[in-house]
Motif scaffolding. Sequence first.
Motif, PDB file in Angstrom:
ATOM      1  N   UNK A   1       0.800  -1.178  -0.067  1.00  0.00           N
ATOM      2  CA  UNK A   1      -0.157  -0.188   0.047  1.00  0.00           C
ATOM      3  C   UNK A   1       0.736   1.201  -0.038  1.00  0.00           C
ATOM      4  N   UNK A   2       1.951   1.080   0.841  1.00  0.00           N
ATOM      5  CA  UNK A   2       2.697   2.577   0.787  1.00  0.00           C
ATOM      6  C   UNK A   2       3.172   2.847  -0.520  1.00  0.00           C
ATOM      7  N   UNK A   3       3.913   1.734  -1.178  1.00  0.00           N
ATOM      8  CA  UNK A   3       4.719   1.686  -2.615  1.00  0.00           C
ATOM      9  C   UNK A   3       3.408   2.219  -3.805  1.00  0.00           C
ATOM     10  N   UNK A   4       2.401   1.855  -3.556  1.00  0.00           N
ATOM     11  CA  UNK A   4       1.134   2.122  -4.414  1.00  0.00           C
ATOM     12  C   UNK A   4       0.685   3.748  -4.226  1.00  0.00           C
ATOM     13  N   UNK A   5       0.907   3.894  -2.815  1.00  0.00           N
ATOM     14  CA  UNK A   5       0.557   5.572  -2.411  1.00  0.00           C
ATOM     15  C   UNK A   5       1.798   6.319  -2.988  1.00  0.00           C
ATOM     16  N   UNK A   6       2.877   6.022  -3.131  1.00  0.00           N
ATOM     17  CA  UNK A   6       4.092   6.783  -3.362  1.00  0.00           C
ATOM     18  C   UNK A   6       3.987   6.970  -5.190  1.00  0.00           C
ATOM     19  N   UNK A   7       3.381   5.909  -5.687  1.00  0.00           N
ATOM     20  CA  UNK A   7       3.471   5.953  -7.211  1.00  0.00           C
ATOM     21  C   UNK A   7       2.042   6.875  -7.461  1.00  0.00           C
ATOM     22  N   UNK A   8       1.122   6.688  -6.865  1.00  0.00           N
ATOM     23  CA  UNK A   8      -0.144   7.211  -7.021  1.00  0.00           C
ATOM     24  C   UNK A   8       0.176   8.937  -6.881  1.00  0.00           C
ATOM     25  N   UNK A   9       0.926   9.313  -6.052  1.00  0.00           N
ATOM     26  CA  UNK A   9       1.166  10.627  -5.638  1.00  0.00           C
ATOM     27  C   UNK A   9       2.221  11.199  -6.788  1.00  0.00           C
ATOM     28  N   UNK A  10       3.253  10.245  -7.162  1.00  0.00           N
ATOM     29  CA  UNK A  10       3.999  10.703  -8.191  1.00  0.00           C
ATOM     30  C   UNK A  10       3.424  11.071  -9.520  1.00  0.00           C
ATOM     31  N   UNK A  11       2.262  10.193  -9.832  1.00  0.00           N
ATOM     32  CA  UNK A  11       1.594  10.169 -11.045  1.00  0.00           C
ATOM     33  C   UNK A  11       0.714  11.520 -11.081  1.00  0.00           C
ATOM     34  N   UNK A  12       0.152  11.900  -9.830  1.00  0.00           N
ATOM     35  CA  UNK A  12      -0.554  13.160 -10.006  1.00  0.00           C
ATOM     36  C   UNK A  12       0.292  14.319  -9.955  1.00  0.00           C
ATOM     37  N   UNK A  13       1.635  14.240  -9.570  1.00  0.00           N
ATOM     38  CA  UNK A  13       2.637  15.481  -9.652  1.00  0.00           C
ATOM     39  C   UNK A  13       3.020  15.571 -11.063  1.00  0.00           C
ATOM     40  N   UNK A  14       3.156  14.413 -11.651  1.00  0.00           N
ATOM     41  CA  UNK A  14       3.781  14.528 -13.200  1.00  0.00           C
ATOM     42  C   UNK A  14       2.169  15.006 -14.062  1.00  0.00           C
ATOM     43  N   UNK A  15       1.078  14.692 -13.776  1.00  0.00           N
ATOM     44  CA  UNK A  15      -0.076  15.199 -14.373  1.00  0.00           C
ATOM     45  C   UNK A  15      -0.100  16.655 -14.326  1.00  0.00           C
ATOM     46  N   UNK A  16       0.306  17.049 -13.129  1.00  0.00           N
ATOM     47  CA  UNK A  16       0.207  18.556 -12.902  1.00  0.00           C
ATOM     48  C   UNK A  16       1.340  19.388 -13.701  1.00  0.00           C
ATOM     49  N   UNK A  17       2.463  18.572 -13.707  1.00  0.00           N
ATOM     50  CA  UNK A  17       3.649  19.186 -14.452  1.00  0.00           C
ATOM     51  C   UNK A  17       3.250  19.158 -15.968  1.00  0.00           C
ATOM     52  N   UNK A  18       2.655  18.224 -16.496  1.00  0.00           N
ATOM     53  CA  UNK A  18       2.017  18.050 -17.936  1.00  0.00           C
ATOM     54  C   UNK A  18       1.147  19.266 -18.230  1.00  0.00           C
TER      55      UNK A  18
END
Length: 753
Positions: free
Chosen positions: A61-78
Amino acid sequence: MNFQVKFKNDYGEDCLKTVRNLERTGKKLARHQNHLRFNLHCKHHDVTPVSLKLSSTVKGNKANSILKRAERQLLNVRISQTIQKIDYLNKEKGRLDSCVEQKLPGELVEEVRSRVNRSQIWEHGVTKERQINKFGRLLQKNQEQTSRSLPSECIHKWVKNCSDRLLRDPELSVLVKGLNFAATDRHVPVVEIVTQTELACRKIPDREAHLLRSKVSNLLNKPKKKQSNLSKEEQEALKSLRQDKNIVILPADKGRLTVVLNKEDYKQKCSELLRDNNTYLRLGKRDPTSSYKNELKAVLQRFQEEVGNTQHHIKNSQQFAEVIKQARVEEDEELRSYDVTALFTSVPVDKAVDVILQRLKEDQTLSERTTLKPEQLADLLRVCLNCTYFVYDGIFYKQIHGAAMGSPVSPIVCNLYLEHLEQRALRTAPHPPLWWYRYVDDTHTKLKKTYADEFTDHLNSLDPDIKFTFEKEENRSLAFLDTLTTVQEDGSLRVTIYRKPTHTDQYLNFQSEHPLEHKLSVVRTLFHRAETVITDPQDKQKEKLHITQALKTCGYPTWAIEKATAPKPPSPSDTTQNNASRGKNRGIVVLPYVKGVSEGLRRIFTSHGIKTCFRPANTLRNILVAPKDKTPKEQKCGVIYHIKCQGQNIRGPCTETYIGETERSLKTRFLEHKRPSSKTSEVSQHIHIESPGHSVSLDKVEILDTEPDFFARGIKEAIYIRALQPSLNRDGGRHRLPATYNPLLTESRVLST
C-alpha cells in the motif's frame, strides 16, 4: 489551378511558407487546447493517463501511494507545460499573422485568415472527438478497476445476498455502488425540462419569458454525447437484475446495506407479519378509499359554522454535544438511554388525539393561524390517523393499532404524545433523573444509581401501550443518536462519533450522476459533524482520517475532499450579491440532473432570477427496488393518456388517436369518453357519430406520463399533443405551448424520456 500553386506563383515561396506555418500553428493550437482539456478532466476525475502510469517491483500500500502521488505530480507538470505551450503558440500565431498582413494585400489577408480558421476548427473537432473517446475508455477502465479493487469486506458489508441467485461480479459491482447511485440516462428528459421552464415563465414578463424559452430550446437542441458511468457489463447486469422476478432488492432497515432476497421468502415474511391480528385487520379485496373519503367529507361538512418546545427536546447531535460538553457525572450517578419499543404501532391514537386537543385548547394563538375550532381539527386528525389501510398481494389490510409508518402526520403525533408522557413521568417520579434529553423516542438520562431501576419501573407504569427498554452505560460509555458519551476519571464528559454495528461507511458514490454540489455536501456534512460534535482534538483528527478513508473507498478524489473542506474566505461583496439575488428571485425550478446539460440550464435560469435545484433522475433504487403492489393502470390518477381507436376502415386499421389528461382515475375519465351522450368528448363523437362501429378499449389506453400538479399536467399534455399530433384533438390542450419548442418536441425525443 491549385490555390497553393497560384499563391506561390503570385507571391513567392517565402510568403507561401509563412502561410503554411500559420495554418500548422493553428492546428497545433487546437490539438494542445484539447490536450489540456483532456488532462484537466483526468485530474478532475482522479484518473491517470496511460502515458503517465508508473510501476514498480516494490509492492504494498505504501508503494502504491507513492506511485499514485508521483503520477498526480506528473499530471500537474504536464498541465503546466501544456498551458505554457498554448501561450507560446498563441504568440507565434499572432507573429505569423502579422507577417502575412505585411506581405499580402488586405482582401487576400482576410481570405487566408478564413482558410486558417476553418482548418483550425476542423482540427479542433477531430481532436476533440478523439480525446473524448480516449477519456471515456480511460474512465470506464478506471471504474472497472475501482470496482474490482474494493476490499471484500466492503462488498460483504454493503451487499447481503440472501437469495438463491448467485450474484456475478458485474452484478455485485452494480449493487455495491448503493441504491442512491444514479446511472447515466442516455436521453435528455425534454418533457420535464420544458414543463419546468413553462412553470417558471408564468412568473416573468412575456418578453423575458420568450427569451428564456429560446435559450432553453437552443441548449437542448445542441447534441450532447453522454458517457455512461456504468460499464457495458454493469449495464447488462443491471438489466438482468431488474428483469429477475424471483428476487426482491431492498435497503436494510439499519445502515446502508443492500439486501437481495428470494421473492417467496419476502412474501412469506410479510404474510407472517400480517397474521398479527392485534395490529392488522384483513379487509379483503375491496378498496376502502371511498368510505374514508365519505367520512372525511362528513367531517368537513360540519365546519360550515406545536412540537419540540420543551427544555428536554433535542434537535440533533450537535445541540446535544453543546448541551452536555460542560456537564459532569459523579461516582454515584450513571447514564442510561431509554427507547420506546415499536413507537409508531404502539402509540394509542385516541389518547394521542385527546392530548393534542388539549394542547390546541391551551394555544392562545390558534385563532390567528386558522378559523377551525380545536374540536374540528381533532376530528380531522382522527380521520387521518384511522386511515391506515394498505394493499399487499392484492388484499387490503388495515392497521388497527398505533399510527401508520410512512404517514407525514405520524411523527408529529407520536412526538406530541411522548412529550406529554415525558412531562407526566418527570412530574410524578419520586426521584426524577438529573437530566433527561429526548430525540423522538430515544433519550439520554443521568440518574442516581440508587434510583435508576425505580425510575425505569415508573416509566413503564404510565401507559400499558408504551413500553420503554433501556441501555446502561458500558465501560462508562453510552451511545445516543450518533454520539458516544464517555465519563472521564474526573467526571467530565468526552463526546465522540458513534457508529452502530450495522453502519457500513457507504456514502453517495462519486461516479453517480449527481450534481457536484451534492457530492461535496456529503463531505462537508461529515467533516462538520466531526468538528462540532467531538470534544477532544485528538478524537477529531482520528475521525477526519476515518472519514477521508471512507470517502476514498466510495470513489472521492483528493481534490474533492480538499475543495469541500477548504475554508471559504469571507467576501465583502457577498452581502450585496445576496441582497441583489434575493430582490431578483422569481421562484424555483426543480430539474432532473443531466451532466453537461443541467449546468447550462442553471446559468440560463439564474440570469433570469430563477433559482435552480437538481434531483437525480435514474437511481438504482428507482430501477431495482419495487416490493409494493403496482397500482392497476385504470386506478391511476393525475395521468396524461393516449387513446387509440380499435376500429377498421376500408384501408385497414383506424389510425385516429386522442391525447388527454385527468386528475381523476383513468377508468373514470375513459368511461366518460366512451359514453354516447358525451357532447364534449372527441373520442365519443368519433366512435358514436363519425365512425359508428368503431370502438376504444381501456386495456389499449397508454399512460404517457403521471403528474399530480394541475398546471404541470396541462403543460405535459400540450407537449405530448405537439409531439405526437393526435388526429382527434381539436386543439393543443388547455396550455398554449409556444412554437419556440417545435424543433425540440419530436416524437422520438419526447417518448424516449
